[in-house]
Design a protein around this motif. Structure first.
Motif, mmCIF file in Angstrom:
data_model
loop_
_atom_site.group_PDB
_atom_site.id
_atom_site.type_symbol
_atom_site.label_atom_id
_atom_site.label_comp_id
_atom_site.label_asym_id
_atom_site.label_seq_id
_atom_site.Cartn_x
_atom_site.Cartn_y
_atom_site.Cartn_z
ATOM 1 N N GLY A 61 -41.187 72.711 -11.031
ATOM 2 C CA GLY A 61 -41.119 74.116 -10.603
ATOM 3 C C GLY A 61 -41.092 74.251 -9.090
ATOM 4 O O GLY A 61 -40.249 74.962 -8.521
ATOM 5 N N ALA A 62 -41.987 73.544 -8.428
ATOM 6 C CA ALA A 62 -42.042 73.594 -6.964
ATOM 7 C C ALA A 62 -40.793 72.980 -6.347
ATOM 8 O O ALA A 62 -40.281 73.478 -5.336
ATOM 9 N N LEU A 63 -40.278 71.930 -6.954
ATOM 10 C CA LEU A 63 -39.066 71.293 -6.432
ATOM 11 C C LEU A 63 -37.839 72.201 -6.591
ATOM 12 O O LEU A 63 -36.996 72.265 -5.699
ATOM 13 N N ARG A 64 -37.755 72.904 -7.708
ATOM 14 C CA ARG A 64 -36.625 73.832 -7.910
ATOM 15 C C ARG A 64 -36.645 74.936 -6.858
ATOM 16 O O ARG A 64 -35.608 75.314 -6.320
ATOM 17 N N LYS A 65 -37.833 75.424 -6.570
ATOM 18 C CA LYS A 65 -37.973 76.456 -5.540
ATOM 19 C C LYS A 65 -37.613 75.872 -4.167
ATOM 20 O O LYS A 65 -36.895 76.499 -3.389
ATOM 21 N N ALA A 66 -38.094 74.669 -3.882
ATOM 22 C CA ALA A 66 -37.827 74.023 -2.591
ATOM 23 C C ALA A 66 -36.345 73.694 -2.424
ATOM 24 O O ALA A 66 -35.830 73.683 -1.302
ATOM 25 N N ALA A 67 -35.647 73.445 -3.519
ATOM 26 C CA ALA A 67 -34.216 73.131 -3.448
ATOM 27 C C ALA A 67 -33.406 74.310 -2.918
ATOM 28 O O ALA A 67 -32.281 74.140 -2.440
ATOM 29 N N LYS A 68 -33.992 75.518 -2.965
ATOM 30 C CA LYS A 68 -33.337 76.719 -2.459
ATOM 31 C C LYS A 68 -33.814 77.084 -1.054
ATOM 32 O O LYS A 68 -33.463 78.136 -0.534
ATOM 33 N N SER A 69 -34.603 76.203 -0.451
ATOM 34 C CA SER A 69 -35.170 76.473 0.872
ATOM 35 C C SER A 69 -34.084 76.643 1.925
ATOM 36 O O SER A 69 -33.010 76.041 1.850
ATOM 37 N N LYS A 70 -34.393 77.449 2.921
ATOM 38 C CA LYS A 70 -33.475 77.622 4.049
ATOM 39 C C LYS A 70 -33.535 76.421 4.987
ATOM 40 O O LYS A 70 -32.619 76.222 5.788
ATOM 41 N N ASP A 71 -34.592 75.633 4.886
ATOM 42 C CA ASP A 71 -34.708 74.405 5.677
ATOM 43 C C ASP A 71 -33.845 73.340 5.006
ATOM 44 O O ASP A 71 -34.130 72.916 3.886
ATOM 45 N N PRO A 72 -32.763 72.896 5.652
ATOM 46 C CA PRO A 72 -31.843 71.963 5.007
ATOM 47 C C PRO A 72 -32.499 70.635 4.609
ATOM 48 O O PRO A 72 -32.135 70.049 3.594
ATOM 49 N N GLU A 73 -33.454 70.171 5.383
ATOM 50 C CA GLU A 73 -34.137 68.910 5.057
ATOM 51 C C GLU A 73 -34.963 69.053 3.784
ATOM 52 O O GLU A 73 -34.935 68.195 2.906
ATOM 53 N N VAL A 74 -35.683 70.156 3.670
ATOM 54 C CA VAL A 74 -36.496 70.416 2.478
ATOM 55 C C VAL A 74 -35.591 70.541 1.260
ATOM 56 O O VAL A 74 -35.842 69.926 0.218
ATOM 57 N N PHE A 76 -32.495 69.413 0.817
ATOM 58 C CA PHE A 76 -31.847 68.135 0.519
ATOM 59 C C PHE A 76 -32.795 67.196 -0.220
ATOM 60 O O PHE A 76 -32.442 66.609 -1.242
ATOM 61 N N ARG A 77 -34.004 67.048 0.296
ATOM 62 C CA ARG A 77 -34.965 66.128 -0.321
ATOM 63 C C ARG A 77 -35.378 66.618 -1.712
ATOM 64 O O ARG A 77 -35.500 65.822 -2.647
ATOM 65 N N ALA A 78 -35.586 67.904 -1.856
ATOM 66 C CA ALA A 78 -35.970 68.452 -3.165
ATOM 67 C C ALA A 78 -34.858 68.227 -4.188
ATOM 68 O O ALA A 78 -35.123 67.810 -5.322
ATOM 69 N N LYS A 79 -33.615 68.477 -3.791
ATOM 70 C CA LYS A 79 -32.481 68.255 -4.705
ATOM 71 C C LYS A 79 -32.355 66.784 -5.089
ATOM 72 O O LYS A 79 -32.049 66.461 -6.238
ATOM 73 N N ASN A 80 -32.592 65.899 -4.142
ATOM 74 C CA ASN A 80 -32.514 64.469 -4.410
ATOM 75 C C ASN A 80 -33.582 64.040 -5.430
ATOM 76 O O ASN A 80 -33.298 63.284 -6.363
ATOM 77 N N ILE A 81 -34.789 64.546 -5.263
ATOM 78 C CA ILE A 81 -35.868 64.223 -6.204
ATOM 79 C C ILE A 81 -35.567 64.813 -7.581
ATOM 80 O O ILE A 81 -35.751 64.148 -8.605
ATOM 81 N N LEU A 82 -35.084 66.054 -7.612
ATOM 82 C CA LEU A 82 -34.723 66.681 -8.888
ATOM 83 C C LEU A 82 -33.653 65.877 -9.616
ATOM 84 O O LEU A 82 -33.726 65.698 -10.833
ATOM 85 N N LYS A 83 -32.672 65.402 -8.874
ATOM 86 C CA LYS A 83 -31.612 64.602 -9.484
ATOM 87 C C LYS A 83 -32.194 63.353 -10.132
ATOM 88 O O LYS A 83 -31.855 63.015 -11.276
ATOM 89 N N LYS A 84 -33.079 62.669 -9.435
ATOM 90 C CA LYS A 84 -33.692 61.459 -9.991
ATOM 91 C C LYS A 84 -34.479 61.777 -11.259
ATOM 92 O O LYS A 84 -34.347 61.083 -12.271
ATOM 93 N N ILE A 85 -35.297 62.820 -11.190
ATOM 94 C CA ILE A 85 -36.115 63.173 -12.352
ATOM 95 C C ILE A 85 -35.229 63.564 -13.528
ATOM 96 O O ILE A 85 -35.456 63.131 -14.660
ATOM 97 N N ASN A 86 -34.200 64.366 -13.281
ATOM 98 C CA ASN A 86 -33.306 64.801 -14.356
ATOM 99 C C ASN A 86 -32.513 63.657 -14.966
ATOM 100 O O ASN A 86 -32.145 63.714 -16.134
ATOM 101 N N LEU A 87 -32.260 62.623 -14.174
ATOM 102 C CA LEU A 87 -31.565 61.448 -14.700
ATOM 103 C C LEU A 87 -32.525 60.468 -15.371
ATOM 104 O O LEU A 87 -32.098 59.477 -15.946
ATOM 105 N N GLY A 88 -33.823 60.743 -15.293
ATOM 106 C CA GLY A 88 -34.787 59.834 -15.904
ATOM 107 C C GLY A 88 -35.099 58.638 -15.029
ATOM 108 O O GLY A 88 -35.477 57.588 -15.532
ATOM 109 N N ILE A 89 -34.930 58.794 -13.730
ATOM 110 C CA ILE A 89 -35.243 57.709 -12.791
ATOM 111 C C ILE A 89 -36.648 57.944 -12.251
ATOM 112 O O ILE A 89 -36.936 58.999 -11.694
ATOM 113 N N PHE A 90 -37.502 56.961 -12.445
ATOM 114 C CA PHE A 90 -38.894 57.049 -12.030
ATOM 115 C C PHE A 90 -39.173 56.001 -10.961
ATOM 116 O O PHE A 90 -38.433 55.020 -10.836
#
Length: 172
Positions: A61-74, A76-90
């Motif tokens: 939930g927090a990562l999905r919200k952070a993926a919409k952040s106006k801070d590009p670094e936040v 980018f990193r949130a989207k990258n983590i979400l991608k890993k989790i959604n792909l089942g990469i731990f």
């Protein structure tokens, strides 16, 4: 007697080291880690990314919200983590598993079937990743099971995932 004292000292040393590490890690919360994704210090951003990735589903939930952040670094990193989790990469995923899961989104349908069959037949870590991968694919396809190839236990796995997805949707 000397060996016993030495053993006790070594055990106490490692216990104290791990206690300090655990205390430092536990002081980081999901909310504070999200803020750290945009920190000035690179090592702080990396530590926050690793912490959030390690939290997995509890941080979604927090990562999905952070993926919409106006801070590009936040974002980018949130989207990258979400991608890993959604792909089942731990964080503890073996390298061969990681490579296959990263390939999955761009693979042909036949290659996706090969990857799914590999995941279905290579132990607990692979099955955990398969569960996440299929769950997220099913959600994108609105419950359509037709794009999946056969693998051992296919119907039970897919049915369980659909029921779990629907249950989670009701809770939200």
């Amino acid at each position: 007697m000397y060996k016993i004292k030495l053993t006790i000292l070594i055990v106490l040393y490692f216990f104290s080291v791990f206690s300090v590490i655990a205390a430092e890690t536990s002081s980081l919360t999901i909310e504070s880690a999200i803020k750290q994704l945009g920190a000035d210090n690179y090592s702080d951003r990396e530590a926050a990314s690793k912490f959030l990735w390690g939290r997995g589903v509890s941080a979604l939930g927090a990562l999905r919200k952070a993926a919409k952040s106006k801070d590009p670094e936040v974002a980018f990193r949130a989207k990258n983590i979400l991608k890993k989790i959604n792909l089942g990469i731990f964080p503890d995923s073996p390298q061969d598993l990681l490579e296959r899961l990263m390939e999955y989104p761009i693979a042909s349908n036949s290659r996706k079937c090969e990857i799914i069959n590999y995941l279905a037949n290579n132990g607990k870590a692979s099955l955990r990743s398969l569960s996440f991968l299929l769950k997220n694919t099913i959600q994108k396809k609105n419950g359509d099971l037709t794009p999946f190839c056969d693998f051992p236990g296919r119907e039970k796995v897919l049915t369980d995932l659909i029921l779990q997805s629907r249950s989670e949707e009701r809770r939200v």
